[in-house]
Design a protein around this motif. Structure first.
Motif, PDB file in Angstrom:
ATOM      1  N   SER A 103      -5.138  -6.141   2.064  1.00  0.00           N
ATOM      2  CA  SER A 103      -5.220  -7.226   1.117  1.00  0.00           C
ATOM      3  C   SER A 103      -5.790  -6.831  -0.320  1.00  0.00           C
ATOM      4  CB  SER A 103      -6.315  -8.376   1.522  1.00  0.00           C
ATOM      5  OG  SER A 103      -5.634  -9.005   2.611  1.00  0.00           O
ATOM      6  N   CYS A 104      -5.403  -7.314  -1.443  1.00  0.00           N
ATOM      7  CA  CYS A 104      -6.092  -7.007  -2.705  1.00  0.00           C
ATOM      8  C   CYS A 104      -6.011  -8.195  -3.609  1.00  0.00           C
ATOM      9  CB  CYS A 104      -5.154  -6.087  -3.392  1.00  0.00           C
ATOM     10  SG  CYS A 104      -5.661  -5.629  -5.133  1.00  0.00           S
ATOM     11  N   ALA A 105      -7.270  -8.836  -3.878  1.00  0.00           N
ATOM     12  CA  ALA A 105      -7.489  -9.806  -4.774  1.00  0.00           C
ATOM     13  C   ALA A 105      -7.951  -9.291  -6.211  1.00  0.00           C
ATOM     14  CB  ALA A 105      -8.603 -10.644  -4.276  1.00  0.00           C
ATOM     15  N   ALA A 106      -7.208  -9.761  -7.218  1.00  0.00           N
ATOM     16  CA  ALA A 106      -7.221  -9.516  -8.537  1.00  0.00           C
ATOM     17  C   ALA A 106      -7.978 -10.601  -9.433  1.00  0.00           C
ATOM     18  CB  ALA A 106      -5.943  -9.285  -9.259  1.00  0.00           C
ATOM     19  N   LYS A 108       9.594   3.080   3.617  1.00  0.00           N
ATOM     20  CA  LYS A 108      10.723   2.015   3.846  1.00  0.00           C
ATOM     21  C   LYS A 108      10.925   1.578   5.066  1.00  0.00           C
ATOM     22  CE  LYS A 108      13.082   2.666  -0.684  1.00  0.00           C
ATOM     23  NZ  LYS A 108      14.361   3.312  -1.075  1.00  0.00           N
ATOM     24  N   GLY A 109      11.272   0.096   5.664  1.00  0.00           N
ATOM     25  CA  GLY A 109      11.137  -0.103   7.055  1.00  0.00           C
ATOM     26  C   GLY A 109       9.884  -0.331   7.791  1.00  0.00           C
ATOM     27  N   ARG A 110       8.855   0.175   7.192  1.00  0.00           N
ATOM     28  CA  ARG A 110       7.671   0.095   7.842  1.00  0.00           C
ATOM     29  C   ARG A 110       6.718  -0.817   6.992  1.00  0.00           C
ATOM     30  NH1 ARG A 110       4.664   4.142   8.743  1.00  0.00           N
ATOM     31  NH2 ARG A 110       5.255   5.350   7.058  1.00  0.00           N
ATOM     32  N   PHE A 111       6.529  -0.553   5.760  1.00  0.00           N
ATOM     33  CA  PHE A 111       5.765  -1.373   5.364  1.00  0.00           C
ATOM     34  C   PHE A 111       6.292  -2.553   4.486  1.00  0.00           C
ATOM     35  CE2 PHE A 111       2.183   2.165   4.241  1.00  0.00           C
ATOM     36  CZ  PHE A 111       2.468   2.419   5.717  1.00  0.00           C
ATOM     37  N   ALA A 112       5.725  -3.599   4.159  1.00  0.00           N
ATOM     38  CA  ALA A 112       6.212  -4.645   3.427  1.00  0.00           C
ATOM     39  C   ALA A 112       5.079  -5.126   2.645  1.00  0.00           C
ATOM     40  CB  ALA A 112       6.511  -5.860   4.275  1.00  0.00           C
ATOM     41  N   ILE A 113       5.254  -5.309   1.293  1.00  0.00           N
ATOM     42  CA  ILE A 113       4.271  -5.932   0.310  1.00  0.00           C
ATOM     43  C   ILE A 113       4.865  -7.233   0.029  1.00  0.00           C
ATOM     44  CG2 ILE A 113       5.610  -5.184  -1.930  1.00  0.00           C
ATOM     45  CD1 ILE A 113       2.828  -4.460  -3.077  1.00  0.00           C
ATOM     46  N   SER A 114       3.748  -8.282  -0.218  1.00  0.00           N
ATOM     47  CA  SER A 114       3.987  -9.584  -0.612  1.00  0.00           C
ATOM     48  C   SER A 114       2.825 -10.097  -1.448  1.00  0.00           C
ATOM     49  CB  SER A 114       4.046 -10.479   0.721  1.00  0.00           C
ATOM     50  OG  SER A 114       2.778 -10.119   1.257  1.00  0.00           O
ATOM     51  N   LEU A 132      -0.393  -5.817   1.961  1.00  0.00           N
ATOM     52  CA  LEU A 132       0.522  -4.800   2.383  1.00  0.00           C
ATOM     53  C   LEU A 132       0.544  -4.621   3.921  1.00  0.00           C
ATOM     54  CD1 LEU A 132       2.371  -2.362   1.551  1.00  0.00           C
ATOM     55  CD2 LEU A 132       0.269  -0.923   1.851  1.00  0.00           C
ATOM     56  N   GLN A 133       1.477  -5.123   4.463  1.00  0.00           N
ATOM     57  CA  GLN A 133       1.539  -5.130   5.873  1.00  0.00           C
ATOM     58  C   GLN A 133       2.179  -3.697   6.341  1.00  0.00           C
ATOM     59  OE1 GLN A 133       0.785  -7.291   8.402  1.00  0.00           O
ATOM     60  NE2 GLN A 133       1.250  -5.892   9.863  1.00  0.00           N
TER      61      GLN A 133
END
Length: 122
Positions: free
Chosen positions: A21-24, A61-67, A77-78
């Motif tokens: 997680s990243c909080a700005a 690609k295919g392993r990580f997902a950013i939301s 970042l999952q």
């Protein structure tokens, strides 16, 4: 000035998952994750624009997902199917632009967090 605070790193066995997680503290047009490993080049692994466009390094690609949650100025970042090659310090970064010619490239002069360590054991 935008302050970034990461969390969620840790140690996991190969094949496992982690969620960063990243909080700005403020708004940025683009936010992403860059990983640093001693002896290797800096690698931008994922980026997301406020408008929603996402970009990934080929290695994840295919392993990580950013939301993102724009209302909370937070990104995640999952990371799934982790391998020892994913071991690194992961930094959250923000800037006006994060991608250049299809490659994630967040300037060192942008905003960077302190990083969170990810260790994947075999």
């Amino acid at each position: 000035q935008v302050r970034l605070v990461e969390s969620g790193g840790g140690s996991v066995q190969a094949g496992g998952s982690l969620r960063l997680s990243c909080a700005a503290s403020g708004n940025a047009n683009c936010m992403g994750w860059v990983r640093l490993t001693p002896g290797k080049e800096r690698e931008g692994v994922a980026a997301i624009y406020t408008a929603g466009g996402t970009y990934y390094a080929d290695s994840v690609k295919g392993r990580f997902a950013i939301s993102q949650d724009n209302a909370r100025n937070t990104i995640w970042l999952q990371m799934d199917s982790l391998t020892p090659e994913d071991t690194a310090m992961y930094h959250c970064a923000a800037d006006t632009y994060c991608v250049e010619h299809g490659v994630i490239a967040i300037s060192p002069t942008g905003y960077w967090g302190q990083g969170t360590e990810v260790t994947v054991s075999s």
